[in-house]
Design an enzyme around this catalytic site. Sequence first.
Site: not given
Length: 417
Positions: A189, A225, A382
């Site tokens: 990520d 994220h 996600s």
Amino acid sequence: MKSTFFRSMAVVASAGVFLISCTDDSQNPTETIVPQNVLPESLESVVYNQGSYEIEGSYIVVFDQKVTGDVTSKSAGDYTASKSAVRDIAAKVFNGAQLKGDAIDHVYSKTLMGVSVQMSKEQATTVANDSRVAYIEKDQMFTLAPPPGKGPGSGGGGGGTDPQETPWGITRVNGGATYNGSGVAWIIDSGIQADHADLNVDVSRGYNAFTKGKDANLATDGNGHGTHVAGTVAAIDNNIGVIGVAAGATVIPVKVLSGRGSGSNSGVIAGVDHVAANGSAGDVANMSLGGGFSQALNDAVINASSVVKFALAAGNESTSATTKSPASANGANIYTISAMSVGDNWASFSNYDNPPIEFCEPGVAIKSTWNDGGYNTISGTSMASPHAAGLLLWGNISTDGSVNGDPDGSADPIGVN
């Protein structure tokens, strides 16, 4: 294999890969989608909406082991040596195209026997016609939307001072117990904030696709994220913030996205290759990113799944996951995950179809860790995928009912502990 290898031109033009990105739930309950365009048959660079585009002059070259032999077998226990052996093969192949060794960027030896390389369209055609080459794929940029920064909400929640709560998704999948196993979660990520009070982060085993600038610091997550994903997998039961599915499990950053949310397909594959070289049975890798179909990325994930289990986000285009990578990768240790909201109702943004989707998990209004020691509530596949990653750390995934309203007519089972 999921596609035909083209031998005459031998260049697979894959659609641009992008991070399955996210927004503050209070402003928009779904992740923002970067539109995908079909690439032309030519090798010309094409610029897409919101920054998704081919990388001019960059290619992924995968060698044919039936012709070259497995040059990595003699150094199977030495990752550096095996990559050196692949680089030697590349040098021999590229010699005919008048390419120098410094044109090579990433070298893959565990998931693919190949490299990423800078070359012209004419050189790519020459290399493609070499019998030692299985296929060539044009490299792609992928970008996070919304564009640069932390996104709406700026991290929310504040420095680990909030009383601990159990997010609804953790409750729904029967998560939250303190993890006592030996497996780790590899988070492929944007990195993980290593000093977040609610996470156990092992930077020493991680990988960084970036070697310059602020993104070169593997102890940081310039976007948020990856830190959010890590918290859903493994936030600690410690009386602050939130709690993860496998609370307190070790999370390892595999940084393939910059703080601006951009990266390359070749860099993502390098991260997967690192996991395959350094992971162990019982580990899980989470990939909350995706894009158009890519043979090279799918092959890398499929081959790496012989080492660790993979949880993959299905994607957020409200379309078939069979056209997306790595979501369309399929295998015994690969789990593609769709998303649902409270009440086991289908999330309208989620991709569908089984195969490749195995389970549906909570993916709407998910609160988890964020940058600056904070917390944020966001939505998307996600957010669904790391629920499954946490479950996989505990062992095999069980089921408890099916999602309501699955558009493909075959309701995905809801994965639980």
